[in-house]
Design a protein around this motif. Sequence first.
Motif, short mmCIF file in Angstrom:
data_model
loop_
_atom_site.label_atom_id
_atom_site.label_comp_id
_atom_site.label_asym_id
_atom_site.label_seq_id
_atom_site.Cartn_x
_atom_site.Cartn_y
_atom_site.Cartn_z
N ASP A 266 -21.71 -6.79 -52.26
CA ASP A 266 -23.25 -6.39 -52.96
C ASP A 266 -24.12 -5.97 -51.74
OD1 ASP A 266 -21.96 -7.05 -55.02
OD2 ASP A 266 -22.87 -8.99 -55.17
N PRO A 268 -28.09 -6.02 -51.27
CA PRO A 268 -29.01 -6.76 -51.96
C PRO A 268 -30.49 -5.90 -51.53
CG PRO A 268 -28.48 -7.64 -49.76
CD PRO A 268 -27.69 -6.60 -49.96
N GLU A 271 -33.80 -7.72 -52.34
CA GLU A 271 -33.84 -8.90 -51.46
C GLU A 271 -34.40 -8.18 -50.35
OE1 GLU A 271 -31.65 -10.53 -54.76
OE2 GLU A 271 -31.46 -8.74 -53.47
N ARG A 289 -30.62 2.77 -51.66
CA ARG A 289 -29.18 2.86 -51.88
C ARG A 289 -28.70 4.13 -50.85
NH1 ARG A 289 -27.36 -0.39 -55.33
NH2 ARG A 289 -28.52 -1.33 -57.08
N THR A 294 -23.13 0.54 -50.96
CA THR A 294 -22.23 -0.50 -51.39
C THR A 294 -20.68 -0.23 -51.01
OG1 THR A 294 -23.67 -1.13 -53.02
CG2 THR A 294 -21.21 -1.69 -53.41
N ARG A 344 -20.31 -15.35 -42.54
CA ARG A 344 -21.05 -15.62 -43.97
C ARG A 344 -20.60 -16.73 -44.76
NH1 ARG A 344 -20.21 -9.72 -46.55
NH2 ARG A 344 -18.35 -9.88 -45.23
N CYS A 369 -22.21 -11.92 -51.78
CA CYS A 369 -23.42 -11.21 -52.50
C CYS A 369 -24.23 -10.79 -51.37
CB CYS A 369 -24.25 -12.28 -53.32
SG CYS A 369 -24.99 -13.55 -52.13
N ASN A 370 -24.21 -10.99 -50.15
CA ASN A 370 -24.92 -10.59 -48.93
C ASN A 370 -26.45 -10.75 -49.08
OD1 ASN A 370 -22.76 -9.32 -47.44
ND2 ASN A 370 -22.73 -7.94 -48.88
N LYS A 371 -26.85 -11.74 -50.06
CA LYS A 371 -28.32 -12.17 -50.15
C LYS A 371 -28.70 -12.92 -48.87
CE LYS A 371 -28.61 -11.66 -55.09
NZ LYS A 371 -29.00 -12.20 -56.38
N CYS A 372 -27.71 -13.46 -47.94
CA CYS A 372 -28.06 -14.14 -46.81
C CYS A 372 -28.65 -12.96 -45.81
CB CYS A 372 -26.77 -14.79 -46.15
SG CYS A 372 -25.54 -13.65 -45.84
N THR A 375 -32.55 -12.70 -45.32
CA THR A 375 -32.96 -13.89 -44.59
C THR A 375 -33.40 -13.90 -43.17
OG1 THR A 375 -30.84 -15.43 -44.25
CG2 THR A 375 -32.16 -15.18 -46.66
N CYS A 382 -27.60 -19.04 -46.39
CA CYS A 382 -27.19 -18.85 -47.79
C CYS A 382 -28.12 -19.13 -48.74
CB CYS A 382 -25.67 -19.36 -47.92
SG CYS A 382 -24.99 -19.36 -49.44
#
Length: 389
Positions: A266, A268, A271, A289, A294, A344, A369-372, A375, A382
């Motif tokens: 993904d 993010p 985020e 995008r 993606t 990850r 999800c790659n939301k890390c 951060t 994570c």
Amino acid sequence: MNDVFAPAQLGPVRLRNRVIKAATFEGRTPDALVTDDLIDFHRAVAAGGVGMTTLAYCAVAPEGRTQREQLWMRPEALPGLRLLTEAVHAEGAAISAQIGHAGPVANEKSTRLRALAPSQMFSPLSMRPVRSAGIGDIRGIIAAHAQAARIAVEAGFDAVELHFGHNYFVSSFLSRRLNRRRDEYGGSLANRARLSREIAEAVRVAVGDSIAVLAKLSMNDGVPGGFWLDEAIQVAKWLDVDGHLDALELTAGSSLLNPMYLFKGDAPIAEFAAAMPQPVRFGIRLGGRAFLKTYPYHDLYLLEQARQIRSAVTMPLVLLGGITDRASMDTAMAEGFEFVAMARALLREPDLINRLKDEPTTPSLCIHCNKCMPTIFTRTRCVLEGSTT
């Protein structure tokens, strides 16, 4: 076939197993120096069973940082670096320092220093022009790599990893798209690869056989007109023949132009936008995008390209990308790779290696999800840490 959990030799260093914690910028150096938080981060993965953890990212010069808070190798950093290496060694693991120069990936708005590229360009990260490095700049950066490696030795590191990927300084010279020079560092592939070979030689001369020397090499940067696999194979051959490296870690993607090409899964966007100041936040929400593409995730997603390098060189190789379970590790060993690298999955579960060793069918909780990723601008983690689903 090598046993991934058996001891292994990496140059002059004996590792307790063949699993390396890949470099992931930790976001835990607010004053560009080691903190207790950074030590705890690496102590956790060391206690969790990896053979070696990698400190990322250690700039060789102040302008080589991607942002102002990033650690750079200098005498002032030595006391903290020694505490870090001692903490990791106390847990039975080795530790490597990833050293490099960010080049055009440096955000000079943050560092307050001029960024450098092989050729003049406009940076989509700082939204400013980046000047072309002169021969004096290049010579200075080569020498800075050697000095950073000497500091790593003094601090007690077991290895250094040279950053030759992701369109950082060395990688940008490899790219036909970014390197439009007409001197000995531009034009032919041999000229564009000159910098990587000179840095590898300078670092080896600086450290001798006291520590291992690896390089993280992009197989392609995922950018039209950029660096691609056919050229990466030849560069890997030259680095192999030169004999200055103990191993290559294979990667992909461009932090400058196509970051998701490495990470897969993904993108993010919301985020990332939330982590940025205005007006960058608005720009990411509007056109994110186009920059954060993606790419579907699957296990061992760099294996197909990495096989091409494996068949072309004799030096040890580290396979990265979609390695989250014992089956993937065993596949890498069967394909002839000497080491595997994880990032990850270890953010989510620092003790995953110990659990895989005890129970080979243990599944990873990482959902890609790659939301890390966003951060890194605060404190890398994570976002699902502690969750069981």
